[in-house]
Every structure is written in C-alpha cells, then in structure tokens.
Design an enzyme around this catalytic site. Structure first.
Site, PDB file in Angstrom:
ATOM      1  N   ARG A   1       4.377  -7.595  12.945  1.00 27.27           N
ATOM      2  CA  ARG A   1       3.156  -7.241  13.675  1.00 27.27           C
ATOM      3  C   ARG A   1       2.259  -8.465  13.736  1.00 27.27           C
ATOM      4  O   ARG A   1       2.428  -9.427  12.991  1.00 27.27           O
ATOM      5  CB  ARG A   1       2.366  -6.132  12.961  1.00 27.27           C
TER       6      ARG A   1
ATOM      7  N   ARG B   1       4.307   0.623   2.142  1.00 27.54           N
ATOM      8  CA  ARG B   1       4.389  -0.477   3.104  1.00 27.54           C
ATOM      9  C   ARG B   1       4.058  -1.769   2.371  1.00 27.54           C
ATOM     10  O   ARG B   1       2.914  -2.033   2.020  1.00 27.54           O
ATOM     11  CB  ARG B   1       3.420  -0.268   4.274  1.00 27.54           C
TER      12      ARG B   1
ATOM     13  N   THR C   1       5.716   9.304  10.100  1.00 30.20           N
ATOM     14  CA  THR C   1       6.318   7.976   9.954  1.00 30.20           C
ATOM     15  C   THR C   1       6.077   7.395   8.562  1.00 30.20           C
ATOM     16  O   THR C   1       6.742   6.455   8.161  1.00 30.20           O
ATOM     17  CB  THR C   1       5.763   6.992  11.000  1.00 30.20           C
TER      18      THR C   1
ATOM     19  N   GLU D   1      -0.872  -3.111  13.905  1.00 30.90           N
ATOM     20  CA  GLU D   1       0.078  -2.698  14.926  1.00 30.90           C
ATOM     21  C   GLU D   1      -0.484  -2.921  16.327  1.00 30.90           C
ATOM     22  O   GLU D   1      -1.659  -2.730  16.589  1.00 30.90           O
ATOM     23  CB  GLU D   1       0.414  -1.217  14.735  1.00 30.90           C
TER      24      GLU D   1
ATOM     25  N   ARG E   1      -5.434   5.940   0.554  1.00 26.68           N
ATOM     26  CA  ARG E   1      -4.546   4.788   0.642  1.00 26.68           C
ATOM     27  C   ARG E   1      -4.859   3.890  -0.559  1.00 26.68           C
ATOM     28  O   ARG E   1      -6.003   3.496  -0.762  1.00 26.68           O
ATOM     29  CB  ARG E   1      -4.786   4.000   1.939  1.00 26.68           C
TER      30      ARG E   1
ATOM     31  N   CYS F   1       0.874  11.434   9.033  1.00 25.19           N
ATOM     32  CA  CYS F   1       1.826  11.014  10.054  1.00 25.19           C
ATOM     33  C   CYS F   1       3.241  11.024   9.487  1.00 25.19           C
ATOM     34  O   CYS F   1       3.474  10.480   8.405  1.00 25.19           O
ATOM     35  CB  CYS F   1       1.491   9.614  10.555  1.00 25.19           C
TER      36      CYS F   1
ATOM     37  N   ARG G   1       0.830  -1.192   0.000  1.00 24.23           N
ATOM     38  CA  ARG G   1       0.000   0.000   0.000  1.00 24.23           C
ATOM     39  C   ARG G   1       0.868   1.247   0.000  1.00 24.23           C
ATOM     40  O   ARG G   1       2.011   1.238   0.446  1.00 24.23           O
ATOM     41  CB  ARG G   1      -0.962   0.035   1.176  1.00 24.23           C
TER      42      ARG G   1
ATOM     43  N   GLU H   1      -6.917   7.549   7.664  1.00 21.08           N
ATOM     44  CA  GLU H   1      -5.879   8.380   8.291  1.00 21.08           C
ATOM     45  C   GLU H   1      -5.366   9.392   7.285  1.00 21.08           C
ATOM     46  O   GLU H   1      -5.404  10.597   7.514  1.00 21.08           O
ATOM     47  CB  GLU H   1      -4.738   7.503   8.800  1.00 21.08           C
TER      48      GLU H   1
END
Length: 372
Positions: A324, A288, A281, A329, A237, A279, A134, A233
């Site tokens: 994970r 990812r 990160t 997470e 995505r 975010c 993603r 978020e």
C-alpha cells in the site's frame, strides 16, 4: 455527513435502508464486489427477515456494499452473532476472500516471545523506516457500529479505560478523548500516523462514524510505541510500533499488552472464525504486521513473468503480502516507500502470520539490493 473529529457530536447519522430497497440497488448496480457475488436470490430470501439476539439485521450488514458499488467486499457484520445468523452469506464470502476451503481457525498462538528466531530485520537502518503490528478486538456482547449507539460506545470506552489503567512499565501511558482533544493535537497525531480519521466513504455507509466523535479516543504509552484506538472501525485496535526494523521488540510489546488486557476485558471469538471483527476481512488472527520500506527499484522493475505490474507486486503475491501507499489503503507511494503487510488473517496462527510477513520482507530486501 458526520461531523469532523473534535467537533460536537454528529447531528446526522447514517441511515439503514429497508432491506428490499438495498436488494434492488444491488441488483441494478454494476459492481464486482464479493457481496454481489455471494448474496444470491436464494440466500437473500433465506436471510432477509432474520435477526440476531442484539437486533442485528441483514440490511445493516449490506447497507454499505449496496450504496458503494466500487467496494471490493461490501459486507460488514452488524454484531458478533452475524457470523452465525447470516452464515449462508458470510461463510462463502469469507472463504473466497481469505482463500480457504473451510471456515476454520486454529487456537491463538503468539509464539515463544522470549525465544523468537528473529530480531532486527534491517540492522543498518537504511531500508526499513518503521515497523508496526496491530490486532483488532471486539467487546463480547456489544454490537458493531450499525447496531450501536452513543450510550454503548461510551460504555465500551469506559470499560476499556479501566483495563488500560492496568498496564505498567513501557506500556503505561494516557488516554485522550476525541471529544476534548484540541484540533491542532488531532491534526498532528493524524500526520504522525497515530490517529484515525472519519473519511472513509464505505465505513461511513456502514455507520462507522455515527455519533462521531462520542466514545472515541486514543491511548498511547509515554514513548508512543504502544497505542490503542477505541471505537474506530473495530471496538478496539491494539498497535505496537517503532522506528526501524526490530520486529521482535514490536511483537513482544504487543503480546505483553494483549495478555494484560485479556485479563480485564472479554473479547468476542468463536472456534470457526477466530477473533470476531466488524469487517470479515479482518477475522481470525486480526493481525496486520507491516513495515514502511524503501523499495524504489523493485517497485519500478517489471514482473519477471512478463505480466502487467511490478516486481514488487510479484514478490508480494508469492508471500501473501499486500503493498500500500504509506497513508493506507488506496494511496500512492511517496519517495519509493511502501507499506507492506501480511494479507492472510484466517487459517493460520498469529506467529505464522508474522513469520509470513517477515520472510517476505527479507526476500524483498534481498532483491532490492540485487537490483542496484
């Protein structure tokens, strides 16, 4: 609390506290977050009164981290401009998290998708349950959740739906709004790992669930191998996924979709940070790449160096991977199955991030077999 998916639009949204109140909370609270580490008194005094052109504030960026002392990072961007307006806070934190010496990111490179030097990582189908890649994207000119509202979310939703209509072939599908989705459909999509939920405490404090579920939904291709999340978020995505370990098929499908959507939407990006996301990160490639993989022996074997933790943790650290539980997470493994993905997002290209994950997974599979 915001309303649950499928319910009426939330009557109560997360409130942003005054920046001085948040600063006081951070100073008095016990936390090891990167926010606490990098928001020094000097940085705070310099940034506390600044605003982006979209009206974004420092308070919007730190609201979640100051209210959730268990947070590991604690910082969200109020809008794409936050990375430049509040750079004295964001840049040191980004370098710390991503383990880079400079906030610098290469131009996008998805590799030669027609001549990839990998295909199926698990031809036997015995070890890898599924493969998923993603990326996140943000609409240029729009704020992130703390500065957004119902109207802006609906505008982004409408613009994205128009772009999705340009997809054809294996990418062709249908959009489903969370507002009109039946509860049974929603629950099944969540159980199948297709749909997002509104149950993350830190994201809630960052206004991630304001106006829930307005302007939110999911698009998936007819075979459910390509998905798009709208206003979870991040603004967007894009997800490519399928059963088994054929990483090449998953990657080609994703890259094809990205190229079509980039022709019809404008995404927020800059040369220092790469693609800009809510975010920090997820900056950079925002990529990812992950597999659900069976590693019951490796996950129980002790580290070779004698330190606490498992052999799986040791191998993941070597290849910059993140293990994970299969439900995301902070969840546990089920039946020895782990979700393992690349951890690095910045300072490398998309294809480099993918190859890092691939090489790590191949070594994990080799060691798991040797432990038999």
């Amino acid at each position: 609390m915001c309303g649950q998916a499928g319910s009426k639009i939330a009557d109560s949204n997360e409130e942003i506290e005054d920046v001085e109140v948040l600063w006081d909370m951070l100073q008095k609270g016990e936390t090891k977050s990167l926010l606490k580490k990098h928001l020094t008194t000097e940085v705070y005094e310099k940034l506390k009164d600044k605003k982006t052109s979209l009206g974004g504030t420092l308070a919007q960026c730190i609201n979640s981290g100051c209210k959730n002392m268990h947070s590991g990072v604690g910082l969200y961007a109020c809008d794409p401009e936050a990375y430049s307006v509040f750079k004295e806070l964001f840049d040191p934190l980004i370098m710390d998290y991503h383990k880079i010496s400079k906030v610098q990111h290469p131009k996008p490179d998805f590799g030669d998708v027609d001549n990839l030097d990998f295909s199926d990582l698990d031809p036997s189908g015995e070890v890898i349950v599924s493969t998923r890649v993603r990326v996140g994207r943000s609409h240029a000119g729009y704020p992130f959740p703390p500065g957004s509202n119902e109207q802006k979310r609906r505008e982004m939703e409408a613009n994205t739906i128009k772009a999705l209509e340009k997809l054809d072939g294996e990418l062709q599908g249908k959009y489903f709004s969370l507002e009109t989705m039946k509860k049974e459909e929603e629950q099944q999509l969540v159980a199948d790992h297709f749909l997002f939920k509104d149950d993350d405490k830190c994201l809630r404090s960052a206004c991630g669930y304001n106006d829930w579920p307005a302007g939110r939904g999911i698009y998936f291709s007819n075979d459910k191998k390509f998905l798009v999340w709208i206003n979870e978020e991040d603004h967007l995505r894009f997800i490519s996924m399928q059963k088994g370990g054929n990483l090449a098929e998953v990657w080609k499908r994703l890259v094809k979709a990205i190229k079509v959507l980039e022709e019809n939407l404008t995404f927020a990006r800059d040369d220092g940070h790469g693609y800009l996301t809510f975010c920090p990160t997820n900056l950079g490639t925002t990529c990812r790449a992950s597999v659900h993989i069976k590693v019951p022996k490796l996950s129980k074997a002790p580290r070779e160096n004698g330190e606490p933790g498992s052999r799986l943790d040791e191998v993941c650290e070597k290849f910059n991977l993140q293990p994970r539980g299969i439900h995301g997470e902070h969840t546990e493994s089920v039946g020895g199955v782990y979700d393992i993905s690349n951890k690095r997002r910045m300072g490398l290209t998309e294809i480099e991030a993918l190859m890092e994950m691939k090489n790590g997974i191949l070594e994990i599979m080799t060691i798991e077999k040797e432990l038999e």
